[in-house]
Design a protein around this motif. Sequence first.
Motif, PDB file in Angstrom:
ATOM      1  N   ILE A 271      11.717   2.267  13.576  1.00 49.08           N
ATOM      2  CA  ILE A 271      12.340   2.051  12.267  1.00 49.08           C
ATOM      3  C   ILE A 271      11.881   0.722  11.673  1.00 49.08           C
ATOM      4  O   ILE A 271      11.605   0.625  10.472  1.00 49.08           O
ATOM      5  CB  ILE A 271      13.880   2.116  12.383  1.00 49.08           C
ATOM      6  N   LYS A 272      11.758  -0.305  12.511  1.00 50.62           N
ATOM      7  CA  LYS A 272      11.285  -1.618  12.050  1.00 50.62           C
ATOM      8  C   LYS A 272       9.858  -1.545  11.500  1.00 50.62           C
ATOM      9  O   LYS A 272       9.494  -2.298  10.595  1.00 50.62           O
ATOM     10  CB  LYS A 272      11.338  -2.623  13.191  1.00 50.62           C
ATOM     11  N   ASN A 273       9.075  -0.608  12.030  1.00 48.81           N
ATOM     12  CA  ASN A 273       7.681  -0.476  11.578  1.00 48.81           C
ATOM     13  C   ASN A 273       7.572   0.165  10.198  1.00 48.81           C
ATOM     14  O   ASN A 273       6.577  -0.013   9.492  1.00 48.81           O
ATOM     15  CB  ASN A 273       6.870   0.344  12.590  1.00 48.81           C
ATOM     16  N   SER A 274       8.577   0.978   9.834  1.00 52.94           N
ATOM     17  CA  SER A 274       8.583   1.606   8.504  1.00 52.94           C
ATOM     18  C   SER A 274      10.019   1.613   7.988  1.00 52.94           C
ATOM     19  O   SER A 274      10.668   2.664   7.920  1.00 52.94           O
ATOM     20  CB  SER A 274       8.030   3.037   8.604  1.00 52.94           C
ATOM     21  N   PRO A 275      10.550   0.428   7.642  1.00 47.99           N
ATOM     22  CA  PRO A 275      11.995   0.286   7.435  1.00 47.99           C
ATOM     23  C   PRO A 275      12.562   0.883   6.150  1.00 47.99           C
ATOM     24  O   PRO A 275      13.681   1.400   6.158  1.00 47.99           O
ATOM     25  CB  PRO A 275      12.190  -1.240   7.441  1.00 47.99           C
ATOM     26  N   PHE A 276      11.836   0.828   5.045  1.00 44.75           N
ATOM     27  CA  PHE A 276      12.432   1.160   3.753  1.00 44.75           C
ATOM     28  C   PHE A 276      12.469   2.658   3.446  1.00 44.75           C
ATOM     29  O   PHE A 276      13.464   3.168   2.951  1.00 44.75           O
ATOM     30  CB  PHE A 276      11.708   0.411   2.639  1.00 44.75           C
ATOM     31  N   PHE A 277      11.392   3.384   3.749  1.00 44.99           N
ATOM     32  CA  PHE A 277      11.331   4.805   3.393  1.00 44.99           C
ATOM     33  C   PHE A 277      10.958   5.715   4.567  1.00 44.99           C
ATOM     34  O   PHE A 277      10.716   6.899   4.374  1.00 44.99           O
ATOM     35  CB  PHE A 277      10.354   5.006   2.227  1.00 44.99           C
ATOM     36  N   LEU A 316      14.683   7.255  10.356  1.00 43.08           N
ATOM     37  CA  LEU A 316      13.296   7.648  10.647  1.00 43.08           C
ATOM     38  C   LEU A 316      12.754   8.561   9.548  1.00 43.08           C
ATOM     39  O   LEU A 316      11.588   8.483   9.178  1.00 43.08           O
ATOM     40  CB  LEU A 316      13.211   8.351  12.001  1.00 43.08           C
ATOM     41  N   ASP A 317      13.611   9.435   9.029  1.00 46.01           N
ATOM     42  CA  ASP A 317      13.193  10.393   7.996  1.00 46.01           C
ATOM     43  C   ASP A 317      12.971   9.727   6.642  1.00 46.01           C
ATOM     44  O   ASP A 317      11.950   9.957   5.995  1.00 46.01           O
ATOM     45  CB  ASP A 317      14.244  11.503   7.841  1.00 46.01           C
ATOM     46  N   GLY A 318      13.962   8.944   6.200  1.00 43.30           N
ATOM     47  CA  GLY A 318      13.908   8.400   4.845  1.00 43.30           C
ATOM     48  C   GLY A 318      14.115   6.910   4.739  1.00 43.30           C
ATOM     49  O   GLY A 318      14.309   6.391   3.635  1.00 43.30           O
ATOM     50  N   GLY A 319      14.110   6.219   5.896  1.00 43.64           N
ATOM     51  CA  GLY A 319      14.239   4.771   5.885  1.00 43.64           C
ATOM     52  C   GLY A 319      15.668   4.282   5.694  1.00 43.64           C
ATOM     53  O   GLY A 319      16.604   5.064   5.533  1.00 43.64           O
ATOM     54  N   ILE A 320      15.814   2.963   5.704  1.00 39.89           N
ATOM     55  CA  ILE A 320      17.125   2.329   5.538  1.00 39.89           C
ATOM     56  C   ILE A 320      17.714   2.662   4.168  1.00 39.89           C
ATOM     57  O   ILE A 320      18.931   2.780   4.013  1.00 39.89           O
ATOM     58  CB  ILE A 320      17.011   0.792   5.692  1.00 39.89           C
ATOM     59  N   SER A 321      16.863   2.841   3.158  1.00 42.19           N
ATOM     60  CA  SER A 321      17.345   3.154   1.803  1.00 42.19           C
ATOM     61  C   SER A 321      18.124   4.467   1.784  1.00 42.19           C
ATOM     62  O   SER A 321      19.203   4.554   1.186  1.00 42.19           O
ATOM     63  CB  SER A 321      16.180   3.206   0.818  1.00 42.19           C
TER      64      SER A 321
END
Length: 420
Positions: A271-277, A316-321
């Motif tokens: 998740i940290k590697n691709s956090p936003f989306f 993982l699917d759509g990020g923290i947003s």
Amino acid sequence: MKLNLSPQILFIIVTCILFSGSFYTFISNNDLVNKIILVIYIIYFLFYFKYIKGIFKILFEQKLLILFFGVLSFSAILSSHKILAFENLIILLATTLISVIIVQRYSLENWLKILSVVYAILIIMSFVYSLTSPNGIETGFHAGAWKGIYLHKNQLGFVMVFSTIVWLSMLKRKFTYKRLIFFLFSLILVLLSDSSTGLIGIVISIIAINTIKIFNKKNYLNVALVFFGFSFIISVMSFAIINYQAVTNILGKDITLTGRTVLWGILLDFIKNSPFFGYGYGVFWLDGGYNFMSPYWSTLKFFPQHGHNGYLDLALDGGISSLIIMVLILLSGLIKSYKLVQKTNDYKFFYLFTFLVTFMIYNLSESVLLKFNNLSWIMFITVIIYANIEYKNFKQKSTILKNTERLDKNGNKLTLLFKG
């Protein structure tokens, strides 16, 4: 009033039974399953096309839900597997439309009646299948645990937890022995499934219902009961933390929650590697997560098909947003349903509140938050939309009642009559 079993309602019942996960026990051919699902969506289109304007009116009134789908769409655009992510998203939207159709065509009271028929059939089928077929009971590591008409014991446990919520709500409406029997059978199946998460879900749902009852009665005895209740819960939690090894042994689990905590640590790094989306809806766990998780299989000593946590899987699917928007959707539904229960004490709103509490907690150790072609998503979306509509209607009625009474100069009430 009894439920009128029209062809449309019968088809919804069949859809719910199949989308509960029973498909895959009896049909192992995925291509055939996909063709059946496509036919189901085509039939819905034919049945309800004439109501399309009203259906989309309700859908577009759900601002947070629309925003959620927008973020998932943007995530799909950025994904390394764009086509897959958009395909999954389209199917999720189709499943969402089934929920909107249900809300548009049927009252919350009738939807609960439909669910009670669905769960009655699932209970009977699971009992009969487990008693008559060896395939209805787990072998190997979980030997002896019932799985009913599902592929895994935890699926049976999950389905029956929400069966208990439906039957508890129906019992609150009116006590009958039939409803009590189905409620007890739901409990028995959760126990036979040997699902720890399912048992916790049952406890949470019962606590949620009784907590509302206590807070609705404002007196010192109830305040004391709440105080001592929370004190007891805190004491139990403290004991569990201090004696975690003994507690996990009693529950038949290891201290990593059957490897979940190790898995969660790995997923947080992704998740940290691709956090936003995130990575795109359904992309991370493609082929059992082979592209991402294969280097960690030896560490985990098992092959996870999902994150065993709905919130991590959503990140993982759509990020923290997307996760933030989903939390807002959940909290909004929870607050509205709680206020409705507090003001009306209506069994229908007990169902909305208890479902959301249990659903939120359940997703801490299982991944059932974002599932297309699945009954859990249909139920979740209907709960959110019903909560929004019922709360809006309640506020409008309250405003009208307040406006119908005014005081004259002497402090006497004046009743104002409204036309229409």
